[in-house]
Motif scaffolding. Structure first.
Motif, short mmCIF file in Angstrom:
data_model
loop_
_atom_site.label_atom_id
_atom_site.label_comp_id
_atom_site.label_asym_id
_atom_site.label_seq_id
_atom_site.Cartn_x
_atom_site.Cartn_y
_atom_site.Cartn_z
N ALA A 75 -8.03 -4.29 3.73
CA ALA A 75 -8.36 -4.23 2.20
C ALA A 75 -6.99 -3.68 1.50
O ALA A 75 -6.52 -4.44 0.66
N THR A 76 -6.42 -2.93 2.34
CA THR A 76 -4.96 -2.32 1.80
C THR A 76 -3.88 -3.32 1.86
O THR A 76 -3.18 -3.57 0.81
N THR A 79 -4.40 -5.96 -0.81
CA THR A 79 -3.89 -5.42 -2.26
C THR A 79 -2.46 -5.36 -2.16
O THR A 79 -1.97 -5.95 -3.40
#
Length: 546
Positions: A75-76, A79
């Protein structure tokens, strides 16, 4: 559906040409998939599935916890890519390349670590897993293909994922992977030859060796009693560490052409290979349009110098400059640089016909580029290097003829409506305008080089005035609106153009004939203001660009 029948009727009436231009085959489906959100989501889901397989395979404690950590890191990563690399994030193919290469490295890392820890191979001991892991594969590939920012991105996230493949976070593996990846990126900032990849591999290998010594993966070494050490094993482990980097770089060098072809990316290595002046089109140009060939070489020097000054792709600019005017091969005698001294073929043509021939060289260039399968970036610059600018000479000539026709019409008592108006749109190129910095640089270099040929007794002041005037004209005509050049960069480009032209157009001394006295130098050649203007600027171009 019946367009071919209409075209046939027009051809029979002499209102259309039989020539069918080549077109770039663009699949609408491929374009939709490239920018479709669901394709990006599918890639991320497949990558998450790959992480799940790697984490849950093999014997390791708390795989669920590690998988949750891996998903949080994913997820990081998504992003970060969305925020810092929006252009890459907008293209599904680029996302597939980034995460596909990372997943490939993670898979090989897991496989090697499993093999080493299994004990089935006497040669591969468990402690050797950290020596043969390809830490720098993804950073090297992405740094060369997409740039250093993508390389650093891969180095950071592939290190995080690698460290949790076997349970608790492996700190030595994490640090070794991070430093090796950063070393690989720092050594591949500008790769123009494949040999530089090998040098980068040696650097990565040395970094792995030093870190392995630090973390005790090599040895153990007893520094107090050297004779007690197993130097044969230490030498083997050291060779594996250094060879790891070299082998990884070799594999990357072999994989690059395949990845370039699959993802339509051209590296500096390929651009340098494409700069060979023995290309069939360039050889044709030397014979059929030597003036255009010389013009293209000078434009290449100007564009390369300007691109290097602002940090654009200088090699791309040079190669595209070679081919930007290949369309003139169709009717070379209609362009000034190829005209004979006897006659000007435009004297027998109306301005509207002349401008059609001049403008057509862009379409003819695209046609030839497609025929010879040139790189897509070259085709784009062929299309964009004139933008939607006006063919000024023939436009002014048409206006003058229109005024003459109106004056003659008054004498013959003709109505003004019977004299057709001159529309500026008819004298403009069809575009598009330059879309990238490199395209804009080639466009400006082409304009400046062509105009500089008309200077009589060029001086530094005349050259500077000409360059500034032409760039301001392009800005006023909004030809640079679609590219991301800043005013500061345009100022640097103008300075490079001025310096390069000054070096090329300088006058030479008159050599005396045999038995003739050497003439005295003119006093005005030593004027301080002129000499000051010829000083090398702080950001002077390299010798190859002058």
């Amino acid at each position: 559906m019946f367009d071919f029948l209409k075209r046939g009727r027009l051809i029979r009436r002499g209102l259309a040409s039989r020539k069918i231009r080549r077109r770039r085959a663009r699949s609408e489906l491929a374009r939709n998939l490239e920018y479709a959100p669901y394709m990006k989501a599918l890639i991320f889901v497949v990558f998450a599935g790959g992480l799940a397989f790697l984490v849950f395979s093999g014997q390791q404690p708390e795989p669920t916890k590690n998988f949750v950590i891996a998903l949080l890191v994913l997820a990081t990563a998504i992003t970060q890519l969305w925020i810092n690399q929006p252009k890459t994030f907008s293209q599904s193919s680029r996302i597939l390349l980034v995460f596909g290469v990372i997943l490939a490295q993670l898979t090989v890392t897991k496989l090697l670590l499993v093999i080493c820890s299994s004990g089935n191979y006497q040669f591969l001991k468990p402690e050797m897993g950290g020596l043969i892991t390809p830490y720098a594969f993804a950073p090297l590939v992405l740094s060369v293909l997409l740039g250093r920012h993508h390389g650093l991105y891969a180095a950071f996230f592939v290190s995080l994922w690698s460290s949790i493949l076997f349970g608790p976070i492996d700190a030595p593996l994490l640090v070794t992977s991070l430093i090796s990846g950063f070393t690989a990126v720092s050594l591949t900032l500008q790769v123009r030859r494949r040999s530089k990849l090998i040098r980068a591999g040696i650097g990565v290998g040395l970094a792995i060796w030093l870190l392995s010594l630090t973390f005790g993966l090599i040895g153990p070494i007893n520094w107090l009693f050297p004779t007690a050490n197993d130097w044969g094993m230490i030498g083997l482990q050291s060779a594996l560490a250094v060879g790891n980097g070299i082998l990884t770089a070799t594999l990357v060098g072999g994989a690059l052409p395949i990845l370039e072809q699959l993802f339509q990316i051209t590296t500096d290595i390929s651009w340098l290979e494409a700069s060979d002046l023995n290309h069939p089109l360039l050889r044709r140009m030397t014979i059929e349009a030597p003036g255009t060939y010389h013009h293209s070489l000078v434009v290449a020097n100007l564009a390369e110098a300007a691109a290097e000054a602002i940090g654009a792709n200088a090699t791309l600019c040079r190669v595209c400059s070679y081919f930007h005017d290949v369309g003139k091969l169709v009717k070379p005698e209609y362009f000034t640089e190829n005209m004979s001294f006897e006659r000007n073929p435009h004297d027998d043509l109306a301005p509207t016909m002349s401008v059609l021939i001049i403008i057509a060289h862009v379409k003819e260039g695209v046609d030839l580029a497609l025929k010879y399968k040139l790189n897509q970036r070259i085709i784009d610059i062929i299309q964009e290097h004139h933008g939607t600018s006006v063919v000024r000479y023939f436009y002014q000539r048409a206006l003058q003829q229109h005024e003459d026709a109106r004056a003659g019409g008054k004498i013959m008592k003709l109505r003004e409506d019977d004299i057709p108006d001159v529309r500026e749109e008819s004298f403009r190129y069809s575009g598009p305008k330059p879309q990238t910095k490199e395209s804009a640089i080639v466009s400006l270099a082409d304009t400046v080089e062509s105009a500089s040929r008309s200077l009589e007794k060029p001086t530094p002041q005349k050259i500077e005035s000409l360059v500034n005037e032409l760039i301001e004209e392009r800005i006023t005509d909004r030809q640079l609106d679609d590219c991301d050049l800043t005013l500061g960069e345009l100022k640097i480009i103008a300075e490079r153009f001025r310096f390069t032209l000054l070096m090329m157009l300088h006058s030479r001394i008159a050599y005396p004939k045999h038995g003739q006295k050497t003439p005295k130098p003119r006093e005005d050649t030593l004027r301080p203001d002129v000499m000051a203007a010829t000083r090398r600027p702080p950001t002077a171009p390299p010798v190859s660009a002058a």
